[in-house]
Design a protein around this motif. Structure first.
Motif, PDB file in Angstrom:
ATOM      1  N   ASP A 199       6.261  -1.631 -15.237  1.00 25.98           N
ATOM      2  CA  ASP A 199       7.836  -1.607 -16.007  1.00 25.98           C
ATOM      3  C   ASP A 199       8.550  -0.553 -15.619  1.00 25.98           C
ATOM      4  OD1 ASP A 199       9.876  -2.550 -17.218  1.00 25.98           O
ATOM      5  OD2 ASP A 199       9.300  -2.268 -19.732  1.00 25.98           O
ATOM      6  N   LYS A 200       9.118  -0.110 -14.338  1.00 26.33           N
ATOM      7  CA  LYS A 200       9.947   1.113 -13.364  1.00 26.33           C
ATOM      8  C   LYS A 200      11.514   0.948 -15.237  1.00 26.33           C
ATOM      9  CE  LYS A 200       8.872   3.642 -11.345  1.00 26.33           C
ATOM     10  NZ  LYS A 200       8.422   4.877 -11.130  1.00 26.33           N
ATOM     11  N   LYS A 201      10.911   2.901 -15.570  1.00 25.13           N
ATOM     12  CA  LYS A 201      12.172   3.302 -16.391  1.00 25.13           C
ATOM     13  C   LYS A 201      12.615   4.206 -15.730  1.00 25.13           C
ATOM     14  CE  LYS A 201      13.111  -0.325 -19.755  1.00 25.13           C
ATOM     15  NZ  LYS A 201      12.441  -1.101 -19.042  1.00 25.13           N
ATOM     16  N   VAL A 245      14.094   6.600  -9.497  1.00 22.96           N
ATOM     17  CA  VAL A 245      13.687   6.062  -8.241  1.00 22.96           C
ATOM     18  C   VAL A 245      13.699   7.503  -7.028  1.00 22.96           C
ATOM     19  CG1 VAL A 245      12.354   5.580  -5.814  1.00 22.96           C
ATOM     20  CG2 VAL A 245      12.210   4.270  -8.472  1.00 22.96           C
ATOM     21  N   ALA A 246      12.511   7.988  -5.995  1.00 20.61           N
ATOM     22  CA  ALA A 246      13.044   9.900  -5.599  1.00 20.61           C
ATOM     23  C   ALA A 246      14.276  10.054  -6.405  1.00 20.61           C
ATOM     24  CB  ALA A 246      13.270   9.378  -4.608  1.00 20.61           C
ATOM     25  N   ALA A 247      13.874  10.981  -7.856  1.00 16.18           N
ATOM     26  CA  ALA A 247      15.132  11.534  -8.753  1.00 16.18           C
ATOM     27  C   ALA A 247      14.634  12.600  -9.032  1.00 16.18           C
ATOM     28  CB  ALA A 247      15.392  10.627 -10.093  1.00 16.18           C
ATOM     29  N   GLY A 248      13.353  13.985  -8.516  1.00 21.46           N
ATOM     30  CA  GLY A 248      12.586  14.886  -8.558  1.00 21.46           C
ATOM     31  C   GLY A 248      12.348  14.810 -10.127  1.00 21.46           C
ATOM     32  N   LEU A 249      11.550  13.264 -10.926  1.00 16.51           N
ATOM     33  CA  LEU A 249      11.275  12.700 -11.948  1.00 16.51           C
ATOM     34  C   LEU A 249       9.719  13.126 -11.535  1.00 16.51           C
ATOM     35  CD1 LEU A 249      14.325  11.804 -13.643  1.00 16.51           C
ATOM     36  CD2 LEU A 249      13.889  14.285 -13.445  1.00 16.51           C
ATOM     37  N   SER A 254       3.579   9.973 -11.473  1.00 18.02           N
ATOM     38  CA  SER A 254       3.382   9.686 -12.899  1.00 18.02           C
ATOM     39  C   SER A 254       2.840   8.471 -12.461  1.00 18.02           C
ATOM     40  CB  SER A 254       4.773   9.928 -14.022  1.00 18.02           C
ATOM     41  OG  SER A 254       3.914   9.592 -15.078  1.00 18.02           O
ATOM     42  N   ASP A 255       3.361   7.422 -12.323  1.00 16.53           N
ATOM     43  CA  ASP A 255       2.592   5.768 -11.912  1.00 16.53           C
ATOM     44  C   ASP A 255       1.221   6.041 -11.512  1.00 16.53           C
ATOM     45  OD1 ASP A 255       4.822   5.111 -13.222  1.00 16.53           O
ATOM     46  OD2 ASP A 255       5.068   3.985 -11.302  1.00 16.53           O
ATOM     47  N   ALA A 256       0.796   6.377  -9.816  1.00 17.76           N
ATOM     48  CA  ALA A 256      -0.424   7.321  -9.987  1.00 17.76           C
ATOM     49  C   ALA A 256      -1.573   7.244 -10.981  1.00 17.76           C
ATOM     50  CB  ALA A 256      -0.368   8.061  -8.872  1.00 17.76           C
ATOM     51  N   GLU A 296       0.761  -1.042  -0.138  1.00 14.21           N
ATOM     52  CA  GLU A 296       0.559   0.388   0.351  1.00 14.21           C
ATOM     53  C   GLU A 296       0.408   1.554   0.072  1.00 14.21           C
ATOM     54  OE1 GLU A 296      -0.032  -2.001   2.017  1.00 14.21           O
ATOM     55  OE2 GLU A 296       0.730  -1.125   3.959  1.00 14.21           O
ATOM     56  N   LYS A 297       2.320   1.013   0.561  1.00 17.22           N
ATOM     57  CA  LYS A 297       3.130   2.676  -0.045  1.00 17.22           C
ATOM     58  C   LYS A 297       2.883   2.696  -1.553  1.00 17.22           C
ATOM     59  CE  LYS A 297       6.015   1.572   4.108  1.00 17.22           C
ATOM     60  NZ  LYS A 297       5.978  -0.145   3.998  1.00 17.22           N
ATOM     61  N   ASN A 298       3.050   1.650  -2.580  1.00 20.49           N
ATOM     62  CA  ASN A 298       3.625   2.145  -3.768  1.00 20.49           C
ATOM     63  C   ASN A 298       1.894   3.601  -3.739  1.00 20.49           C
ATOM     64  OD1 ASN A 298       2.956   1.721  -6.633  1.00 20.49           O
ATOM     65  ND2 ASN A 298       5.148   0.485  -6.431  1.00 20.49           N
TER      66      ASN A 298
HETATM   67  N1  LIG Z   1       5.150   3.273  -8.126  1.00 17.44           N
HETATM   68  C1  LIG Z   1       6.095   3.867  -7.984  1.00 17.44           C
HETATM   69  N2  LIG Z   1       7.330   3.930  -8.061  1.00 17.44           N
HETATM   70  C2  LIG Z   1       8.564   5.080  -8.227  1.00 17.44           C
HETATM   71  N3  LIG Z   1       8.520   5.595  -6.769  1.00 17.44           N
HETATM   72  C3  LIG Z   1       7.433   5.022  -5.489  1.00 17.44           C
HETATM   73  C4  LIG Z   1       6.332   4.252  -6.275  1.00 17.44           C
HETATM   74  N4  LIG Z   1       5.569   4.290  -5.210  1.00 17.44           N
HETATM   75  C5  LIG Z   1       5.983   4.398  -3.831  1.00 17.44           C
HETATM   76  N5  LIG Z   1       7.112   5.103  -4.060  1.00 17.44           N
HETATM   77  C6  LIG Z   1       7.930   5.822  -3.348  1.00 17.44           C
HETATM   78  O1  LIG Z   1       7.869   7.397  -3.268  1.00 17.44           O
HETATM   79  C7  LIG Z   1       9.248   7.649  -2.538  1.00 17.44           C
HETATM   80  C8  LIG Z   1       9.141   8.745  -4.082  1.00 17.44           C
HETATM   81  O2  LIG Z   1       9.478   8.475  -4.924  1.00 17.44           O
HETATM   82  P1  LIG Z   1       9.408   9.229  -6.798  1.00 17.44           P
HETATM   83  O3  LIG Z   1       8.088   9.574  -7.290  1.00 17.44           O
HETATM   84  O4  LIG Z   1      10.372   8.694  -7.781  1.00 17.44           O
HETATM   85  O5  LIG Z   1      10.506  10.311  -6.504  1.00 17.44           O
HETATM   86  P2  LIG Z   1      10.516  11.930  -7.459  1.00 17.44           P
HETATM   87  O6  LIG Z   1       8.380  12.613  -6.854  1.00 17.44           O
HETATM   88  O7  LIG Z   1      11.560  12.458  -6.426  1.00 17.44           O
HETATM   89  O8  LIG Z   1      10.603  11.558  -8.788  1.00 17.44           O
HETATM   90  C9  LIG Z   1       9.986   6.868  -2.775  1.00 17.44           C
HETATM   91  O9  LIG Z   1      10.718   6.384  -1.563  1.00 17.44           O
HETATM   92  C10 LIG Z   1       9.268   5.644  -3.523  1.00 17.44           C
HETATM   93  O10 LIG Z   1       9.998   4.194  -3.129  1.00 17.44           O
END
Ligand SMILES: Nc1ncnc2c1ncn2[C@@H]1O[C@H](COP(=O)(O)OP(=O)(O)O)[C@@H](O)[C@H]1O
Ligand SMILES: C[C@@](CO)(OP(=O)(O)O)[C@H](O)COP(=O)(O)OP(=O)(O)OC[C@H]1O[C@@H](n2ccc(N)nc2=O)[C@H](O)[C@@H]1O
Length: 284
Positions: A90-92, A95-99, A104-106, A64-66
């Motif tokens: 399919d992650k490209k 993560v946690a990159a400012g992108l 966008s997945d949500a 549920e954290k996703n």
């Molecule tokens: N579908 C997802 N893809 C990437 N990160 C996710 C996802 N769902 C939850 N997270 C969590 O959200 C946090 C921020 O991720 P991300 O959205 O990639 O960051 P940012 O908004 O900085 O680009 C991370 O800690 C990651 O574990």
């Protein structure tokens, strides 16, 4: 039945913070656009009332954290959908990159489930739902190029900038958005990017105008705490990118380049310092 959605990454061409609000969020003024680095989502209806997430990426939560899980749960609860869904990510996007990969997945999940379940939810309503999941989700629902105000959820669509190459480089560190906003002293900022000048450069299609108005006040925090991000900016500048800026709260740095001839030199130069480098185009 299955539906597929693309979830592109965003970059902030300018990011200004006007003030800290009473609710703890910051009032922003940002110009955002999408680039063609994208996650791909496959969504399949399940007869059982459950949400299952899978991904080839070993480094994101699948519970549920996703953010895709949260989006699916939100739409199911709000529209009383008693069916389940299996979502493969399919992650490209790093993560946690400012992108805004997670945002966008949500957003892609909201769009996809609206189609899968024939809910007929308007784009405006999807944005309102998206704002409950995160400040950047409404922009990711609509895509294109926009000026975002409020905490990021108030959107005004604008023209796309002129096409150019975008080189993304992510240093091997994780930066927390909440941490960066938390360390920002909004009232003490000495310089602000000119959102108006960036808007006018975009509307007149002026690439040099865009380059001279790139700005992000969150650099004042991230570059101070993570000197490797500053170093990466300097390397990209030295290699000849026309303009260089950190995206969002970082740590990804992007370079804008108008001439294709320069791209491989910059890419190869960066690869000496950084494993995660991507050459992409703006999505127009
Ligand atoms: N579908 C997802 N893809 C990437 N990160 C996710 C996802 N769902 C939850 N997270 C969590 O959200 C946090 C921020 O991720 P991300 O959205 O990639 O960051 P940012 O908004 O900085 O680009 C991370 O800690 C990651 O574990
Ligand atoms: C900085 C930006 C720029 O586009 O992007 P990223 O670097 O995350 O990609 C955004 O403002 C990030 O949006 P998003 O990642 O959706 O943030 P949220 O989940 O809503 O909030 C995470 C935390 O950041 C802080 N936050 C976020 C947005 C905002 N306008 N003011 C804030 O102070 C809050 O502390 C909040 O708890």
């Amino acid at each position: 039945m299955k539906v597929y959605e693309k979830a592109p990454a965003k970059i902030n061409l300018s990011l200004d913070v006007l003030r800290k609000r009473e609710d703890g969020f910051h009032e922003v003024e940002m110009i955002m656009t999408m680039v063609d680095l994208a996650d791909r989502l496959e969504m399949e209806e399940l007869p059982r009332d459950t949400i299952i997430i899978s991904s080839q990426a070993g480094y994101i939560p699948l519970d549920e954290k996703n953010l895709a899980f949260q989006a699916a749960k939100l739409i199911k609860d709000r529209y009383d959908v008693r069916k389940g869904v299996y979502i493969h990510l399919d992650k490209k996007i790093p993560v946690a990159a400012g992108l805004a990969g997670g945002s966008s997945d949500a957003a892609a999940t909201l769009r996809g489930l609206n189609r899968l379940w024939g809910l007929g939810i308007s784009e405006d309503e999807l944005c309102t739902l998206g704002a409950e999941l995160g400040s950047d989700v409404p922009f990711c629902v609509t895509g294109g190029t926009a000026i975002a105000r409020g905490r990021g959820e108030k959107l005004e669509r604008i023209n796309n900038p002129p096409q150019c190459w975008v080189i993304l480089a992510k240093p091997p560190i994780n930066v927390s958005t909440a941490d960066v906003y938390g360390k920002l002293r909004a009232s003490e900022l000495k310089q602000h990017p000119s959102t108006a000048a960036m808007l006018s450069a975009i509307s007149s299609g002026s690439f040099p105008g865009i380059i001279s108005n790139l700005g992000n006040v969150l650099e004042t925090v991230t570059l101070q705490y993570y000197p490797e991000v500053l170093q990466l900016k300097q390397i990209m500048q030295r290699l000849g990118a026309d303009g260089v800026l950190m995206s969002g709260s970082g740590p990804t740095v992007f370079g804008l380049v108008s001439k294709e001839a320069k791209v491989s030199r910059i890419y190869n130069g960066l690869r000496g310092f950084c494993k995660e480098v991507y050459v992409v185009r703006m999505l127009t």
